[in-house]
Design a protein around this motif. Sequence first.
Motif: not given
Lengths: 290, 339
Positions: A108-114, A140-143, A180-188, B104-109
């Motif tokens: 909901x917050x992200x949609x407000x910031x669109x 939920x944001x549709x991206x 959306x990009x989620x970042x792994x701990x192997x990133x800098x 995948x699973x979180x998106x499906x949920x």
Amino acid sequence: MGLKIIVLAKQVPDTRNVGQDAMKSDGTVNRAALPAIFNPEDLHALEQALVIKDAHPGTTVEIVTMGPPRAAEIIREAMYRGADGGYLLTDRAFAGSDTLATSYTISLAIKKLMPFDLLLSGRQAIDGDTAQVGPQVADKVGIPQITYAEEIVSVTPKDITVKRRLERGYEVVKATLPTLVTVHSSAVECRSRNSKLTMKYKHAKTVSELQEAAMDYEGMMKTRPYLQITEWTADDLNPDSQSLGLLGSPTKVKNIENVVFKAKETVDLDTSEKDIDFLMRELIANHIIG
Amino acid sequence: MNNVFVYIELEGTEIADVSLELLTKGKKLATQLNKKLEAICLGSKLDGIEKELYPYGVDVVHIADDSRLTPYTTLPHNRIVCDLFEKEKPEIALFGATSLGRDLAPRVCSTTGSGLTADCTSLEIGDHTDPKTKKEYKDLLYQIRPAFGGNIIATIINPDTRPQIATVREGVMKKEIADATYSGKVKKIDAKSILKEEDFVIQVIERQIEKSKVNLKGAPIVVAGGYGVGSKDNFKLLYELAHVLGGEVAGSRAAVDAGYVEHERQVGQTGVTVRPKLYIACGISGAVQHTAGMAESAMVIAINNDQDAPINAIADYTITGDLNDIIPKMIKYYKLNTK
């Protein structure tokens, strides 16, 4: 070209440092009893945002976090490292949220910031290790979503190219923005605090913090509006109240057990040659080794 | 309707071990609930894939064969899985807790509004009475996992939403063929009519997947080190012991986070689960997150400075002292007394 980047971050209890009163009787975490830190992978995400900001003047980086009032600390921490500001979502109505209710509230917050160009977050938070909130917010944001990012290879106003770290290798994917990009701990690792920015944002505060502050900030906030950290409660987000907090959480904690190891018959040895030789002789005789 | 579903993870046309492990568990859950076991295969060139799945007791294999479904990207797979769940109304759905399953699973949920529990270490069927409303629920899926730094074991339930969805890491459940002659049926999914143009906004432009170099799961002897090993350099001693005994080296999460050992060697809830005949734990305190991944080892030796380390409670032998002192003595005795 400047991009509008939002970084989702979480203040987490330091699970490497847990005491007896860490859990409440309803099975949820007693956050007040624990040292609170910036979730490590969210810092990796912040760094990716700041790298883009360095390369593309005009880019803005803002933090969105949900948590108790003191979670404003991580917004300030991000500002000390180069973020432009942030939004704290805080309300008792959010308490007890599982990942689905959390992602609903954040979305909901992200949609407000669109409109925005890029949503970044850590892959997962160390208090739950679920890696669910990112993809669920994206849904939920549709991206679209790109999880497990190790490196943002390139970004243009239209698209982004990302290297993903997988169990047994990697892949490079290209997506249109926003995503959306989620970042792994192997990133800098994230850069450390910048001393000028730390001075500049030292007094950045939410409305609640200003009310509780000992000194009068009114004049300062007028002349330096960038010190205002936005605070949104449930009312600001216009939510369906059935979807918030415990009520909006399909998963329930049925019970919690403290961990008790079953006693086993144990042979205790020391470092003497006699003891070690005894152990090795037993292992060889029982065909465990050899 | 209301059956147990397992999402089958494919690399090309090769089925991931974790999916076969989940089918084995899924069959037990389905039998207990008196329901059928169904598998979902999304990919291309999948002719005959059902034959590899039937022996695990699969009653129905749902197959969507479309070149756009491989390699995996989130949105098309999400679209087809959600469409299938809408029609079939599964009671339970299981995904591997891999980078794919956890994408995948979180998106499906989220799309289906279902509850999800990640990285379960045990799945059971049981009843529940809501403490407030006193409403009774029969035959729920108990999703059991360590939580909160491994200090507690939580049982999570989804009383009111279906499917009940859980992810499980590779190696946590055992893979067992139920009946080599078992036969089910195939239901084709018409991917073209379900997928939309906007599902393809992500393109995979390069992909490098290697066979794993480390075979922790299959190693008869595992020499594991924790934060207490102290440095990457000290880990060399563990490699030497593993080499001499014919085993593999593993690490706790703390050791991996400290950079002492690579991520693919991590044992525990967020790593690999092992069941070797001998597990030598060096400088590991033994948080549940770690023991969840090694508790079924046939024999455990704990080498630790701290006599009160929790790992000592599940060890067959404990050696209190400095591993730099102990391991060379073990190597020396072994070399002298075996061929």
